[in-house]
Design a protein around this motif. Structure first.
Motif, PDB file in Angstrom:
ATOM      1  N   UNK A   1       0.831  -1.208   0.000  1.00  0.00           N
ATOM      2  CA  UNK A   1       0.000   0.000   0.000  1.00  0.00           C
ATOM      3  C   UNK A   1       0.864   1.255   0.000  1.00  0.00           C
ATOM      4  N   UNK A   2       2.165   1.082   0.112  1.00  0.00           N
ATOM      5  CA  UNK A   2       3.109   2.189   0.113  1.00  0.00           C
ATOM      6  C   UNK A   2       3.568   2.437  -1.328  1.00  0.00           C
ATOM      7  N   UNK A   3       3.251   3.590  -1.853  1.00  0.00           N
ATOM      8  CA  UNK A   3       3.660   3.960  -3.210  1.00  0.00           C
ATOM      9  C   UNK A   3       4.518   5.213  -3.107  1.00  0.00           C
ATOM     10  N   UNK A   4       5.792   5.061  -3.418  1.00  0.00           N
ATOM     11  CA  UNK A   4       6.750   6.166  -3.348  1.00  0.00           C
ATOM     12  C   UNK A   4       6.774   6.830  -1.971  1.00  0.00           C
ATOM     13  N   UNK A   5       6.631   6.021  -0.934  1.00  0.00           N
ATOM     14  CA  UNK A   5       6.678   6.537   0.428  1.00  0.00           C
ATOM     15  C   UNK A   5       5.356   7.029   0.966  1.00  0.00           C
ATOM     16  N   UNK A   6       4.319   6.992   0.164  1.00  0.00           N
ATOM     17  CA  UNK A   6       3.003   7.453   0.611  1.00  0.00           C
ATOM     18  C   UNK A   6       2.084   6.269   0.885  1.00  0.00           C
ATOM     19  N   UNK A   7       1.345   6.335   1.986  1.00  0.00           N
ATOM     20  CA  UNK A   7       0.349   5.316   2.311  1.00  0.00           C
ATOM     21  C   UNK A   7      -0.889   5.600   1.475  1.00  0.00           C
ATOM     22  N   UNK A   8      -1.210   4.681   0.574  1.00  0.00           N
ATOM     23  CA  UNK A   8      -2.346   4.897  -0.335  1.00  0.00           C
ATOM     24  C   UNK A   8      -3.687   4.600   0.325  1.00  0.00           C
TER      25      UNK A   8
ATOM     26  N   UNK B   1      -6.355   3.508   7.285  1.00  0.00           N
ATOM     27  CA  UNK B   1      -5.209   2.754   7.800  1.00  0.00           C
ATOM     28  C   UNK B   1      -5.568   2.111   9.135  1.00  0.00           C
ATOM     29  N   UNK B   2      -4.992   0.945   9.411  1.00  0.00           N
ATOM     30  CA  UNK B   2      -5.301   0.255  10.669  1.00  0.00           C
ATOM     31  C   UNK B   2      -4.694   0.965  11.878  1.00  0.00           C
TER      32      UNK B   2
ATOM     33  N   UNK C   1      -2.546   0.049  14.064  1.00  0.00           N
ATOM     34  CA  UNK C   1      -1.102  -0.056  14.233  1.00  0.00           C
ATOM     35  C   UNK C   1      -0.392   1.047  13.444  1.00  0.00           C
ATOM     36  N   UNK C   2      -0.945   1.441  12.327  1.00  0.00           N
ATOM     37  CA  UNK C   2      -0.361   2.523  11.525  1.00  0.00           C
ATOM     38  C   UNK C   2      -0.716   3.892  12.103  1.00  0.00           C
ATOM     39  N   UNK C   3      -1.816   3.951  12.836  1.00  0.00           N
ATOM     40  CA  UNK C   3      -2.221   5.223  13.441  1.00  0.00           C
ATOM     41  C   UNK C   3      -1.329   5.592  14.628  1.00  0.00           C
ATOM     42  N   UNK C   4      -0.686   4.596  15.235  1.00  0.00           N
ATOM     43  CA  UNK C   4       0.194   4.867  16.369  1.00  0.00           C
ATOM     44  C   UNK C   4       1.667   4.694  16.006  1.00  0.00           C
ATOM     45  N   UNK C   5       1.946   4.297  14.801  1.00  0.00           N
ATOM     46  CA  UNK C   5       3.312   4.149  14.316  1.00  0.00           C
ATOM     47  C   UNK C   5       3.307   4.241  12.805  1.00  0.00           C
ATOM     48  N   UNK C   6       4.330   4.711  12.227  1.00  0.00           N
ATOM     49  CA  UNK C   6       4.489   4.866  10.772  1.00  0.00           C
ATOM     50  C   UNK C   6       3.673   6.039  10.238  1.00  0.00           C
ATOM     51  N   UNK C   7       2.395   5.844   9.953  1.00  0.00           N
ATOM     52  CA  UNK C   7       1.562   6.872   9.322  1.00  0.00           C
ATOM     53  C   UNK C   7       0.790   7.641  10.395  1.00  0.00           C
ATOM     54  N   UNK C   8       1.461   8.553  11.039  1.00  0.00           N
ATOM     55  CA  UNK C   8       0.859   9.264  12.155  1.00  0.00           C
ATOM     56  C   UNK C   8       0.012  10.436  11.699  1.00  0.00           C
ATOM     57  N   UNK C   9       0.636  11.561  11.425  1.00  0.00           N
ATOM     58  CA  UNK C   9      -0.097  12.760  11.072  1.00  0.00           C
ATOM     59  C   UNK C   9      -0.237  12.957   9.581  1.00  0.00           C
ATOM     60  N   UNK C  10       0.518  12.209   8.815  1.00  0.00           N
ATOM     61  CA  UNK C  10       0.473  12.326   7.363  1.00  0.00           C
ATOM     62  C   UNK C  10       0.933  11.007   6.754  1.00  0.00           C
TER      63      UNK C  10
END
Length: 156
Positions: A73-80, A85-86, A88-97
């Motif tokens: 789901x990561x395309x060029x560093x962006x979470x598509x 997002x689940x 786990x991503x809300x508290x790590x990795x994909x936080x505010x953007x």
């Protein structure tokens, strides 16, 4: 690897099924075979030992991380799938953007500790598990997000 319970994977799959998200769905389906080949059986093993063997779970998680296989789901560093997002991503990795996923891809996972959110996620875990066990699929065990979403997309 992003390990989730089936309800969170279902949310992503339903979002991908929307006509306005057809491009993201196509990108994911195109990236999935390479992700699956690169990650191998590591994520299946993670799911199987989740509650029974903490040592093997950690070893397999580290093994998967060392492979440096980027989430499909990561395309060029962006979470598509950022809007759905689940947790786990809300508290790590994909936080505010969704841009924060690029750090995870480079081996510099980002972790955010926010006690109220951590407490909320922990309190809702029992509801998540109950919902997971009411759905078809693996009971009481997480699955790799891409694996579960792919399976759900094929059944729609």
């Amino acid at each position: 690897p992003i390990m989730v319970f089936r309800p969170e994977a279902a949310r992503v799959a339903l979002w991908l099924a929307l006509p306005e998200n057809a491009e993201v769905r196509t990108q994911f389906l195109a990236a999935y075979p390479a992700w699956e080949a690169a990650i191998g059986g590591t994520v299946t093993e993670l799911s199987e030992v989740y509650e029974t063997d903490q040592r093997r779970f950690v070893e397999n998680h580290v093994d998967a991380w060392r492979k440096r296989v980027v989430c499909p789901f990561n395309v060029n560093g962006d979470c598509t799938v950022y809007p759905v997002r689940p947790s786990v991503c809300r508290t790590g990795h994909a936080l505010g953007t969704n841009k924060n996923c690029s750090g995870a891809a480079e081996g510099k996972a980002i972790r955010f500790d926010f006690v109220p959110l951590d407490n909320f996620v922990e309190r809702t875990r029992i509801l998540l598990l109950a919902t997971n066990n009411a759905m078809p699929g693996k009971r009481g065990r997480p699955e790799a997000l891409p694996l579960a979403v792919h399976a759900l997309l094929l059944t729609q």
